[in-house]
Design an enzyme around this catalytic site. Structure first.
Site, PDB file in Angstrom:
ATOM      1  N   LYS A 103      -5.014  -8.984  -6.768  1.00 59.06           N
ATOM      2  CA  LYS A 103      -6.203  -9.139  -5.918  1.00 59.06           C
ATOM      3  C   LYS A 103      -7.323  -8.182  -6.362  1.00 59.06           C
ATOM      4  O   LYS A 103      -7.041  -7.027  -6.682  1.00 59.06           O
ATOM      5  CB  LYS A 103      -5.790  -8.818  -4.472  1.00 59.06           C
ATOM      6  CG  LYS A 103      -6.807  -9.184  -3.428  1.00 59.06           C
ATOM      7  CD  LYS A 103      -6.338  -8.759  -2.038  1.00 59.06           C
ATOM      8  CE  LYS A 103      -6.668  -7.318  -1.751  1.00 59.06           C
ATOM      9  NZ  LYS A 103      -7.093  -7.020  -0.387  1.00 59.06           N
ATOM     10  N   LYS A 134     -10.967  -2.673  -3.705  1.00 56.04           N
ATOM     11  CA  LYS A 134     -11.770  -1.444  -3.821  1.00 56.04           C
ATOM     12  C   LYS A 134     -10.959  -0.324  -4.431  1.00 56.04           C
ATOM     13  O   LYS A 134     -11.486   0.563  -5.077  1.00 56.04           O
ATOM     14  CB  LYS A 134     -12.223  -0.959  -2.439  1.00 56.04           C
ATOM     15  CG  LYS A 134     -13.034  -1.932  -1.648  1.00 56.04           C
ATOM     16  CD  LYS A 134     -13.507  -1.230  -0.375  1.00 56.04           C
ATOM     17  CE  LYS A 134     -13.766  -2.214   0.729  1.00 56.04           C
ATOM     18  NZ  LYS A 134     -12.638  -2.360   1.674  1.00 56.04           N
ATOM     19  N   LYS A 191       0.821  -1.220   0.000  1.00 61.58           N
ATOM     20  CA  LYS A 191       0.000   0.000   0.000  1.00 61.58           C
ATOM     21  C   LYS A 191       0.852   1.266   0.000  1.00 61.58           C
ATOM     22  O   LYS A 191       0.469   2.264  -0.599  1.00 61.58           O
ATOM     23  CB  LYS A 191      -0.970  -0.006   1.187  1.00 61.58           C
ATOM     24  CG  LYS A 191      -2.065  -1.055   1.009  1.00 61.58           C
ATOM     25  CD  LYS A 191      -3.303  -0.785   1.826  1.00 61.58           C
ATOM     26  CE  LYS A 191      -4.406  -1.737   1.395  1.00 61.58           C
ATOM     27  NZ  LYS A 191      -5.618  -1.654   2.163  1.00 61.58           N
TER      28      LYS A 191
HETATM   29  N1  AQP Z   1      -9.980  -9.979  -3.300  1.00 63.30           N
HETATM   30  C1  AQP Z   1     -10.371 -10.488  -2.148  1.00 63.30           C
HETATM   31  N2  AQP Z   1     -10.652 -11.819  -2.055  1.00 63.30           N
HETATM   32  C2  AQP Z   1     -11.065 -12.354  -0.883  1.00 63.30           C
HETATM   33  N3  AQP Z   1     -11.227 -11.639   0.258  1.00 63.30           N
HETATM   34  C3  AQP Z   1     -10.957 -10.329   0.199  1.00 63.30           C
HETATM   35  N4  AQP Z   1     -11.029  -9.351   1.124  1.00 63.30           N
HETATM   36  C4  AQP Z   1     -10.661  -8.174   0.573  1.00 63.30           C
HETATM   37  N5  AQP Z   1     -10.343  -8.356  -0.724  1.00 63.30           N
HETATM   38  C5  AQP Z   1     -10.526  -9.678  -0.986  1.00 63.30           C
HETATM   39  C6  AQP Z   1     -11.441  -9.572   2.501  1.00 63.30           C
HETATM   40  O1  AQP Z   1     -12.481  -8.651   2.802  1.00 63.30           O
HETATM   41  C7  AQP Z   1     -12.374  -8.284   4.188  1.00 63.30           C
HETATM   42  C8  AQP Z   1     -12.431  -6.810   4.348  1.00 63.30           C
HETATM   43  O2  AQP Z   1     -11.365  -6.202   3.656  1.00 63.30           O
HETATM   44  P1  AQP Z   1     -11.027  -4.687   3.950  1.00 63.30           P
HETATM   45  O3  AQP Z   1     -12.128  -3.832   3.516  1.00 63.30           O
HETATM   46  O4  AQP Z   1     -10.693  -4.520   5.367  1.00 63.30           O
HETATM   47  O5  AQP Z   1      -9.730  -4.319   3.175  1.00 63.30           O
HETATM   48  P2  AQP Z   1      -8.829  -4.942   2.121  1.00 63.30           P
HETATM   49  O6  AQP Z   1      -8.486  -6.355   2.423  1.00 63.30           O
HETATM   50  O7  AQP Z   1      -7.668  -4.032   1.977  1.00 63.30           O
HETATM   51  O8  AQP Z   1      -9.801  -4.889   0.852  1.00 63.30           O
HETATM   52  P3  AQP Z   1      -9.579  -4.094  -0.449  1.00 63.30           P
HETATM   53  O9  AQP Z   1     -10.761  -4.256  -1.314  1.00 63.30           O
HETATM   54  O10 AQP Z   1      -8.269  -4.483  -1.071  1.00 63.30           O
HETATM   55  O11 AQP Z   1      -9.583  -2.596   0.040  1.00 63.30           O
HETATM   56  P4  AQP Z   1      -8.596  -1.444  -0.326  1.00 63.30           P
HETATM   57  O12 AQP Z   1      -8.507  -1.411  -1.807  1.00 63.30           O
HETATM   58  O13 AQP Z   1      -9.264  -0.230   0.266  1.00 63.30           O
HETATM   59  O14 AQP Z   1      -7.309  -1.783   0.326  1.00 63.30           O
HETATM   60  C9  AQP Z   1     -11.102  -8.904   4.723  1.00 63.30           C
HETATM   61  O15 AQP Z   1     -11.421 -10.076   5.449  1.00 63.30           O
HETATM   62  C10 AQP Z   1     -10.334  -9.238   3.491  1.00 63.30           C
HETATM   63  O16 AQP Z   1      -9.491 -10.367   3.691  1.00 63.30           O
END
Ligand code: AQP
Length: 343
Positions: free
Chosen positions: A206, A209, A120
């Site tokens: 991955k 968001k 990040k």
């Molecule tokens: N691609 C994914 N596949 C499976 N699980 C996922 N999670 C996130 N992306 C995937 C799971 O969703 C939960 C909440 O995630 P989060 O909102 O806390 O943040 P993150 O993991 O950083 O998700 P993003 O979408 O990648 O957000 P951004 O882009 O803002 O960093 C967690 O249990 C995570 O494992």
């Protein structure tokens, strides 16, 4: 012997999700879908982790709106707020207090190993916030504040749970010198074939968001047409679908789409492969579109309905805060006593 006022539950789930934009299929299959199933058997606490969201810049008005949207999405997906606790993290101040105490337990070397920070912060590391760096400590506080035993998450969070276990072990030996077991070691629960859903544009990245391309993900708010178009245009290769899991290893896009199908249909990956082996993507994609629409459309309709009444959403969060804080206050008092802080 110090008298403790909090109790270690035999099983308790804690998990969180950031209000950093639209929830996507990865969040649903990796986390929320499992929460919905687990809440039936285990007492569960789910949080919209807004303090995590502000580790990177957020628009304050959008953050409030996203917090309500994520709350609506979680409820629409099936979280029962009578049974489970649902609240936004910043409303329970004990999360931040415990995070500070755990900052004084966690070692810099442990944080330096966290791959999510490296990803990040990227090349702009010197400019990343201290909050982004110590994010995993706050996440440990989220879990340990409820003496949670199980943490259902996607694959990407495994390393952070390992850290929470190290912090718990270290706290126990620093401050619970007799029994050394104040915190139990929380277990990650990484369940099903959807634990790492990948981008629709690149099967090695991955689904996220923060990906600038909206076509890379299926949002829980997407319409039928959006889902149709995104899956239709999803990157694939030109070979027919394989018959074995082994053959999927070198085909990231095929693997991703088949795992999404298997997870949405609640069937074993091998069973999905048996149904589609030898077929082309032109046969498989319409089936996947049909299934995705069937599962996701009712969630987005319910979400839209709930969002018409933001006051009711806020009331649900306030009710959840009350229940969460009742547990958190007792655990934090015990922690302060163990550490030697007068409260
Ligand atoms: N691609 C994914 N596949 C499976 N699980 C996922 N999670 C996130 N992306 C995937 C799971 O969703 C939960 C909440 O995630 P989060 O909102 O806390 O943040 P993150 O993991 O950083 O998700 P993003 O979408 O990648 O957000 P951004 O882009 O803002 O960093 C967690 O249990 C995570 O494992």
């Amino acid at each position: 012997m110090m008298k403790l006022i909090s109790k270690q539950p035999s099983k308790r789930i804690f998990s969180g999700i950031q209000p950093t934009g639209n929830l996507h299929l990865g969040n649903y299959l990796g986390a929320i879908k499992n929460w919905v199933n687990l809440q039936e058997e285990i007492s569960s606490i789910f949080s919209i982790v807004d303090l995590h969201a502000i580790t990177v810049p957020q628009n304050p008005l959008k953050l409030k709106a996203s917090t309500r949207e994520v709350t609506a999405a979680i409820i629409a997906a099936g979280i029962n707020t009578e049974k489970s606790i649902l609240f936004n993290q910043s409303s329970v101040k004990e999360h931040s207090e415990l995070a500070w105490i755990l900052n004084c337990v966690c070692r810099i070397g442990w944080l330096n190993r966290m791959t999510q920070f490296k990803e990040k912060a990227g090349k702009n590391r010197e400019n990343a916030t201290v909050g982004l760096y110590s994010y995993p400590v706050l996440m440990s506080a989220d879990i340990l504040l409820y003496r949670a035993t199980h943490v259902p998450v996607g694959e990407d969070q495994k390393q952070h749970i390992e850290l929470a276990r190290n912090i718990a072990t270290s706290f126990n030996s620093m401050f619970d010198s007799k029994s050394k077991d104040f915190f139990c070691l929380p277990e990650p629960q990484i369940l099903g074939p959807g634990t790492r859903v990948m981008s629709l544009r690149d099967g090695t990245k991955k689904m996220s968001k923060s990906d600038p391309s909206d076509a890379s993900r299926i949002n829980l708010t997407d319409t039928k047409d959006d889902i149709f178009n995104k899956i239709k245009k999803a990157k694939t290769d030109s070979n027919p679908l394989p018959a074995t899991i082994k053959e999927l290893e070198k085909r990231p896009e095929a693997s991703n789409l088949l795992k999404i199908y298997s997870s949405l249909s609640d069937e074993d990956l091998q069973k999905t492969l048996d149904s589609f082996a030898g077929k082309g993507f032109s046969y498989f994609k319409p089936k996947l579109i049909e299934l995705a629409v069937e599962i996701l459309n009712p969630i987005s309709s319910e979400m839209r309905y709930l969002l018409k009444d933001p006051v009711e959403i806020d009331k649900i969060l306030v009710k959840g805060k009350g229940k969460a804080q009742k547990i958190a206050e007792k655990v934090l008092k015990d922690i302060k006593n163990l550490v030697g802080l007068i409260h």
